[in-house]
Design a protein around this motif. Structure first.
Motif, PDB file in Angstrom:
ATOM      1  N   GLU A  57       2.398  11.130   6.165  1.00 36.24           N
ATOM      2  CA  GLU A  57       1.244  11.174   6.495  1.00 36.24           C
ATOM      3  C   GLU A  57       1.462  12.382   7.597  1.00 36.24           C
ATOM      4  N   ASP A  64      -9.513  14.476   5.277  1.00 36.30           N
ATOM      5  CA  ASP A  64      -9.855  13.224   5.743  1.00 36.30           C
ATOM      6  C   ASP A  64     -11.529  13.154   6.102  1.00 36.30           C
ATOM      7  N   GLY A  99       0.269   7.786   0.231  1.00 36.75           N
ATOM      8  CA  GLY A  99      -0.673   8.340   1.176  1.00 36.75           C
ATOM      9  C   GLY A  99      -0.163   8.253   2.762  1.00 36.75           C
ATOM     10  N   ARG A 100       0.297   7.098   2.823  1.00 33.71           N
ATOM     11  CA  ARG A 100       0.641   6.998   4.253  1.00 33.71           C
ATOM     12  C   ARG A 100       2.339   7.374   4.443  1.00 33.71           C
ATOM     13  N   SER A 101       3.076   7.415   3.398  1.00 31.85           N
ATOM     14  CA  SER A 101       4.318   7.604   3.676  1.00 31.85           C
ATOM     15  C   SER A 101       4.708   9.269   4.289  1.00 31.85           C
ATOM     16  N   HIS A 132      -6.182   7.491  -0.429  1.00 30.42           N
ATOM     17  CA  HIS A 132      -6.494   8.523   0.413  1.00 30.42           C
ATOM     18  C   HIS A 132      -4.902   9.209   0.886  1.00 30.42           C
ATOM     19  N   TRP A 133      -4.826  10.541   0.529  1.00 24.36           N
ATOM     20  CA  TRP A 133      -3.388  11.267   0.613  1.00 24.36           C
ATOM     21  C   TRP A 133      -3.920  12.493   1.727  1.00 24.36           C
ATOM     22  N   ASP A 156      -1.948   3.758  -2.152  1.00 26.67           N
ATOM     23  CA  ASP A 156      -2.030   3.934  -0.421  1.00 26.67           C
ATOM     24  C   ASP A 156      -0.718   3.959   0.099  1.00 26.67           C
ATOM     25  N   GLN A 157       0.339   3.438  -0.031  1.00 26.37           N
ATOM     26  CA  GLN A 157       1.631   3.650   0.501  1.00 26.37           C
ATOM     27  C   GLN A 157       2.127   5.183   0.486  1.00 26.37           C
ATOM     28  N   ARG A 171       4.225  13.666  -2.342  1.00 25.75           N
ATOM     29  CA  ARG A 171       3.607  12.712  -2.817  1.00 25.75           C
ATOM     30  C   ARG A 171       3.339  12.522  -4.281  1.00 25.75           C
TER      31      ARG A 171
END
Length: 170
Positions: free
Chosen positions: A166, A89, A162-164, A107-108, A159-160, A137
């Motif tokens: 999280e 982060d 990275g959020r999948s 961002h991952w 991006d998805q 990922r």
């Protein structure tokens, strides 16, 4: 976006654990279609010993791994990057250099295993958890039909990914 080999840079602040794992894992799972690199905004100067230990336990290559500055990848003679993934982060919030090749970024975020305190086994588990999260990922990413997606679609999918996963506990 069609290339023989896609260059992927994993960024972190210290470049001693998560980004190093990403570099090795994408090379392993990408099977010649992806070349992994890693760097840090403020590199520690050494790869964390538990990173080496885990990679060796997984029988993955460790030769040539080193903690390095992201400045190496902003030089004119640097590899042309196709993708840049931040895995911490703090690095995601920093102003990155301009990368040659105008890569797709995402961002991952992965919790920092090097920051975990406690027993040796607890610390080893944190490294295994970070590795599993990155591996999941990377497997999703390399399964994308990259040569059939336009830049915007690739950015959205990266991006998805990275959020999948999280900060999921494994």
């Amino acid at each position: 976006m069609k290339r023989a080999i896609y260059n992927v840079l994993f960024l972190c602040t210290g470049n001693s654990a998560r980004s190093i794992l990403g570099e090795v894992l994408i090379g392993h799972w990408g099977r010649g279609q992806f070349k992994g690199y890693s760097a840090g905004s403020f590199p520690k100067g050494a790869v964390h010993p538990l990173t080496f230990e885990l990679l060796e336990w997984l029988r993955l290559p460790t030769e040539g791994l080193r903690s390095k500055s992201w400045d190496e990848f902003a030089r004119p003679d640097a590899p042309v990057l196709d993708f840049v993934f931040t895995v911490c982060d703090q690095a995601a919030g920093e102003i990155c250099p301009l990368w040659p090749g105008n890569p797709i970024t995402a961002h991952w975020g992965v919790p920092d295993p090097a920051a975990i305190e406690g027993s040796e086994e607890h610390r080893r588990q944190a490294f295994r958890d970070a590795c599993r999260q990155l591996e999941a990922r990377i497997k999703l990413f390399i399964a994308l039909p990259i040569d059939k997606l336009d830049r915007l679609a690739l950015k959205r999918r990266a991006d998805q990914i990275g959020r999948s996963i999280e900060h999921e506990k494994t």
